[in-house]
Design an enzyme around this catalytic site. Sequence first.
Site, PDB file in Angstrom:
ATOM      1  CD  GLU A 159      -3.248  -0.757   1.927  1.00 25.94           C
ATOM      2  OE1 GLU A 159      -4.355  -0.549   1.407  1.00 25.94           O
ATOM      3  OE2 GLU A 159      -3.067  -0.751   3.166  1.00 25.94           O
ATOM      4  CG  HIS A 194      -2.603   3.155   5.681  1.00 24.02           C
ATOM      5  ND1 HIS A 194      -3.967   3.385   5.780  1.00 24.02           N
ATOM      6  CD2 HIS A 194      -2.474   1.842   5.391  1.00 24.02           C
ATOM      7  CE1 HIS A 194      -4.616   2.250   5.560  1.00 24.02           C
ATOM      8  NE2 HIS A 194      -3.741   1.300   5.326  1.00 24.02           N
ATOM      9  CG  HIS A 242      -5.425  -1.355   9.004  1.00 22.49           C
ATOM     10  ND1 HIS A 242      -4.978  -2.611   8.683  1.00 22.49           N
ATOM     11  CD2 HIS A 242      -5.210  -0.589   7.901  1.00 22.49           C
ATOM     12  CE1 HIS A 242      -4.497  -2.605   7.437  1.00 22.49           C
ATOM     13  NE2 HIS A 242      -4.615  -1.387   6.948  1.00 22.49           N
ATOM     14  CG  HIS A 271      -8.431  -0.157   4.476  1.00 27.46           C
ATOM     15  ND1 HIS A 271      -8.001  -0.308   3.176  1.00 27.46           N
ATOM     16  CD2 HIS A 271      -7.317  -0.253   5.239  1.00 27.46           C
ATOM     17  CE1 HIS A 271      -6.686  -0.512   3.163  1.00 27.46           C
ATOM     18  NE2 HIS A 271      -6.252  -0.475   4.399  1.00 27.46           N
TER      19      HIS A 271
HETATM   20 MN    MN Z   1      -4.205  -0.776   4.908  1.00 27.22          MN
END
Ligand code: MN
Length: 266
Positions: A105, A124, A126, A194
């Site tokens: 990602e 980023h 979760h 997500h």
């Molecule tokens: Mn992810």
Amino acid sequence: MFRRAVFAIAGLLVSLSGGSVRAQTAPPLNVPPALLEDIVVGSRILAEFGVLDAFGHVSARDPNNPKHFLMSRSLAPALITADDIMEFDLDGNPIDARGRSVFLERFIHAAIYKARPDVMSVVHSHSPGVIPFSVSKTPLRAVFHNAAFLAGGAPVWDIAHEFGATDMLVRDNGIGNSLARTLGDKPVVLMRGHGDVTVGPDVKIAVFRAYYTDVDARLESQAIALGSEITYLSPEKGLKADSINLAVIDRVWNLWKQKVQANQGK
Ligand code: MN
């Protein structure tokens, strides 16, 4: 003849070991060591606070080359060291992979650095607290001053809108660009089912926002559960409170850093 063969094999072994030594001692990245440390410390802080688990990543734009960014090879954030950090271009290509595996990602980071020249760091995660706000119609809003940066709203990006049934991962530049468009000029974007992405003018602020996005989401869920009307921070108050938070970011960072470094020593 036999002696010649032995020498040939010995020479081959020397050249093989020489090759591997050269690979291990490749020149370090031409970036300030303090920036690499911020990426490592930020990753460990967010792992410590449960915002990152085995997934998620912290990156920074290369201050010497704004068309490159820095992020770890594919590794759980709690385990990374400065030696694991690699350089990428804004299409997500590693500059000098040397066989290391990279995060699938990474396109999240590449696309945002390309779209937002003001952004110097991207996180980023979760983070569990935000997921309810990514799958419901209830917007994530600023409920307390530490999360004042949310007062202007946090858009929700749904990969299915443009890409249909996928594995939910930002696995190429097209998907990354779509996410960056939804982020727009905001500090945070939620990803449906997500997680989220936070951005900032440096690593400390992007990490601060990742942590307090999660905390704010948990508090908002609790406030909603109380069942009465909620007073959120207005965008105007949010702007004022955010500038105060940013002014004391070093105090917050130094405390968090000391905490993760103390735990590393245990
Ligand atoms: Mn992810």
